[in-house]
Design an enzyme around this catalytic site. Structure first.
Site, short mmCIF file in Angstrom:
data_model
loop_
_atom_site.label_atom_id
_atom_site.label_comp_id
_atom_site.label_asym_id
_atom_site.label_seq_id
_atom_site.Cartn_x
_atom_site.Cartn_y
_atom_site.Cartn_z
N ASP A 238 25.48 31.63 40.48
CA ASP A 238 26.66 32.48 40.40
C ASP A 238 26.16 33.93 40.36
O ASP A 238 25.00 34.19 40.02
CB ASP A 238 27.46 32.14 39.15
CG ASP A 238 28.68 33.03 38.98
OD1 ASP A 238 29.35 33.33 39.99
OD2 ASP A 238 28.93 33.45 37.84
N ARG A 239 27.02 34.89 40.69
CA ARG A 239 26.57 36.28 40.71
C ARG A 239 26.95 37.03 39.44
O ARG A 239 26.10 37.32 38.60
CB ARG A 239 27.15 37.01 41.94
CG ARG A 239 26.42 38.31 42.29
CD ARG A 239 27.19 39.13 43.30
NE ARG A 239 28.30 39.87 42.70
CZ ARG A 239 29.16 40.60 43.39
NH1 ARG A 239 29.07 40.67 44.71
NH2 ARG A 239 30.13 41.27 42.77
N ASP A 240 28.24 37.35 39.28
CA ASP A 240 28.68 38.17 38.14
C ASP A 240 28.56 37.37 36.85
O ASP A 240 29.12 36.28 36.72
CB ASP A 240 30.13 38.61 38.36
CG ASP A 240 30.30 39.42 39.65
OD1 ASP A 240 29.35 40.13 40.02
OD2 ASP A 240 31.37 39.31 40.28
N TYR A 249 35.17 43.08 38.73
CA TYR A 249 35.34 43.43 40.14
C TYR A 249 34.28 44.44 40.62
O TYR A 249 34.59 45.51 41.14
CB TYR A 249 36.76 43.96 40.40
CG TYR A 249 37.82 42.95 40.02
CD1 TYR A 249 38.01 41.81 40.77
CD2 TYR A 249 38.61 43.16 38.88
CE1 TYR A 249 38.97 40.87 40.41
CE2 TYR A 249 39.58 42.22 38.52
CZ TYR A 249 39.75 41.08 39.28
OH TYR A 249 40.70 40.15 38.91
N ASN A 281 32.76 33.87 43.59
CA ASN A 281 34.18 34.13 43.84
C ASN A 281 34.40 35.64 43.85
O ASN A 281 33.99 36.33 42.92
CB ASN A 281 35.05 33.52 42.75
CG ASN A 281 35.11 32.00 42.81
OD1 ASN A 281 34.76 31.40 43.81
ND2 ASN A 281 35.54 31.38 41.71
N SER A 283 37.62 37.47 44.25
CA SER A 283 39.07 37.59 44.40
C SER A 283 39.53 39.05 44.45
O SER A 283 40.68 39.33 44.79
CB SER A 283 39.79 36.88 43.26
OG SER A 283 39.57 37.53 42.02
N ARG A 337 36.60 28.31 46.97
CA ARG A 337 36.70 29.02 45.69
C ARG A 337 36.37 28.06 44.54
O ARG A 337 36.99 27.01 44.39
CB ARG A 337 38.10 29.60 45.51
CG ARG A 337 38.27 30.32 44.18
CD ARG A 337 39.62 31.03 44.04
NE ARG A 337 39.78 31.49 42.66
CZ ARG A 337 39.21 32.60 42.17
NH1 ARG A 337 38.49 33.37 42.96
NH2 ARG A 337 39.39 32.95 40.91
N ASP A 363 27.86 31.03 34.59
CA ASP A 363 28.24 31.43 33.23
C ASP A 363 29.66 30.98 32.87
O ASP A 363 30.14 31.32 31.79
CB ASP A 363 28.12 32.95 33.07
CG ASP A 363 29.13 33.72 33.90
OD1 ASP A 363 29.46 33.26 35.03
OD2 ASP A 363 29.62 34.75 33.42
#
Length: 400
Positions: A238-240, A249, A281, A283, A337, A363
């Site tokens: 995952d990134r963030d 964002y 994701n 969004s 997603r 996370d």
């Protein structure tokens, strides 16, 4: 950052007999496709090369036709054609005007599976920095005398010497071409010994799968095993909240703050022989906060920052959709997603992933649900040093 790779594909390949009379050795089918296609794909997945230059000679028209106006991802492929055999040094001299000031050079008849960006990141001193193969048994290959990272000498095959061997992959400063006085010229026999004597030749030893298709027995072995050897486990990041702090964002480079040990964690995955993927994701696109090109630009910047320490992501996947989006074309439910597994399954269709030893690191519970849906292990990262977290969960890709 070094942006060009060159591949030597002009040799006659006489040891393979009839096979190479009509086809250049790197264009022979190995594992069901031209060997050169495999080498190019391996380079492209690093995500840093703008150009791959093919140094063609014998039956060059076959190389030119196969790669005419070719592009792989964001990497363009260019062919330089020599009209007579000039040796490995001569092939470079012939293509001098096409070469960048600093470039990666590879032999077109061998594959060495190690982290190329580690070599590039180390290649600051000297005019040439060689990749060396460590742990080679037998007396078929010559040996390299290494003092730290300084190459001191070369020992011919058959002398009973030990030590690393030349893997045929180099980071080269274009100024080396000034040392070529006559043609034909061999880098290995005529240029490198002089560089070693002057202290301008460096080397780093690596371990990893190696195959040279230059003799019939090894060609047959490569044809049998190459596809399976290139199948590897993956870490889906995952990134963030995993690679960078989740500030809400994130789409601007100046707002991205790396998690402690994040780039080093990716490098550990690379060095262990795994694929490294990002599944995120996004969004914010559906909500109108930013556009897809902002996501792509940020990922390119992240890739460049990772490359500085010898790390890379094999593919960045993102989902811009959300059912509550305010931008009509993204206002939808998507199987890409998370917690849906679509980004993972799409990557598995594109890359030879060993899912039995792969994992998702995220996370959020949605990351764990995506892992479960895809049939891979999920590990919940709750903060701290990501490198430490990842290394505790890795095993070398060659181990069961």
């Amino acid at each position: 950052m070094l942006r060009q790779a060159a591949i030597l594909v002009g040799g006659l390949g006489t040891r393979l007999g009839e096979r190479t009379k009509l086809v250049p050795k790197p264009m022979l089918d190995v594992g069901g496709r031209p060997f050169l296609d495999t080498l190019i794909d391996e380079l492209v997945r690093y995500g840093v090369f703008d150009e791959i230059l093919l140094l063609a000679g014998h039956k060059a028209e076959i190389v030119e036709t196969h790669y005419a106006a070719a592009v792989r991802g964001r990497t363009r492929i260019v062919v330089s054609r020599e009209t007579e055999p000039l040796g490995t040094g001569g092939a470079l001299l012939h293509a001098r005007d096409l070469l960048h000031d600093r470039f990666l050079l590879l032999n077109g008849d061998s594959l060495f599976d190690f982290n190329l960006l580690d070599l590039i990141a180390r290649a600051h001193d000297g005019r040439v920095h060689m990749a060396l193969r460590d742990g080679v048994v037998g007396d078929r290959y010559g040996r390299v005398v290494l003092d730290g990272d300084m190459v001191r000498d070369f020992i011919a095959p058959g002398a009973g010497a030990t030590g690393p061997v030349n893997a045929g992959i180099y980071v080269i400063d274009k100024s080396v071409l000034d040392d070529i006085a006559t043609l034909p010229a061999s880098l290995e026999q005529e240029i490198f010994p002089g560089l070693a004597k002057s202290g301008a030749l460096r080397g780093t030893a690596y371990r990893g799968y190696f195959i040279d298709i230059g003799i019939p027995d090894d060609f047959a072995r490569a044809d049998r095993e190459l596809r399976q050897q290139l199948r590897r486990p993956a870490v889906f990041f995952d990134r963030d909240g995993v690679l960078n702090h989740d500030s809400g964002y994130t789409f601007e480079t100046h707002r991205l703050e790396w998690i402690e040990g994040a780039r080093e964690a990716v490098k550990a995955v690379n060095d262990a022989g795994y694929f490294a993927f990002v599944i995120t994701n996004q969004s914010g696109v559906a909500r109108g906060y930013y556009e897809e090109h902002h996501v792509v630009t940020l990922h390119r910047w992240m890739a460049d920052q990772m490359a500085l320490i010898g790390a890379h992501i094999d593919a960045f996947e993102y989902c811009p959709d959300h059912p509550d989006g305010t931008v009509a074309r993204y206002c939808r439910t998507s199987d890409r997603r998370k917690p849906a597994p679509g980004m993972i399954t799409d990557l598995v269709r594109r890359f030879p992933v060993d899912m039995t030893r792969s994992m998702v690191i995220g996370d959020k519970e949605s990351d764990m649900e995506a892992a479960q849906a895809a049939g891979v292990a999920g590990h919940l990262f709750e903060g701290g040093n990501l490198e430490t977290f990842v290394k505790q969960r890795l095993s070398p890709a060659g181990e069961a």
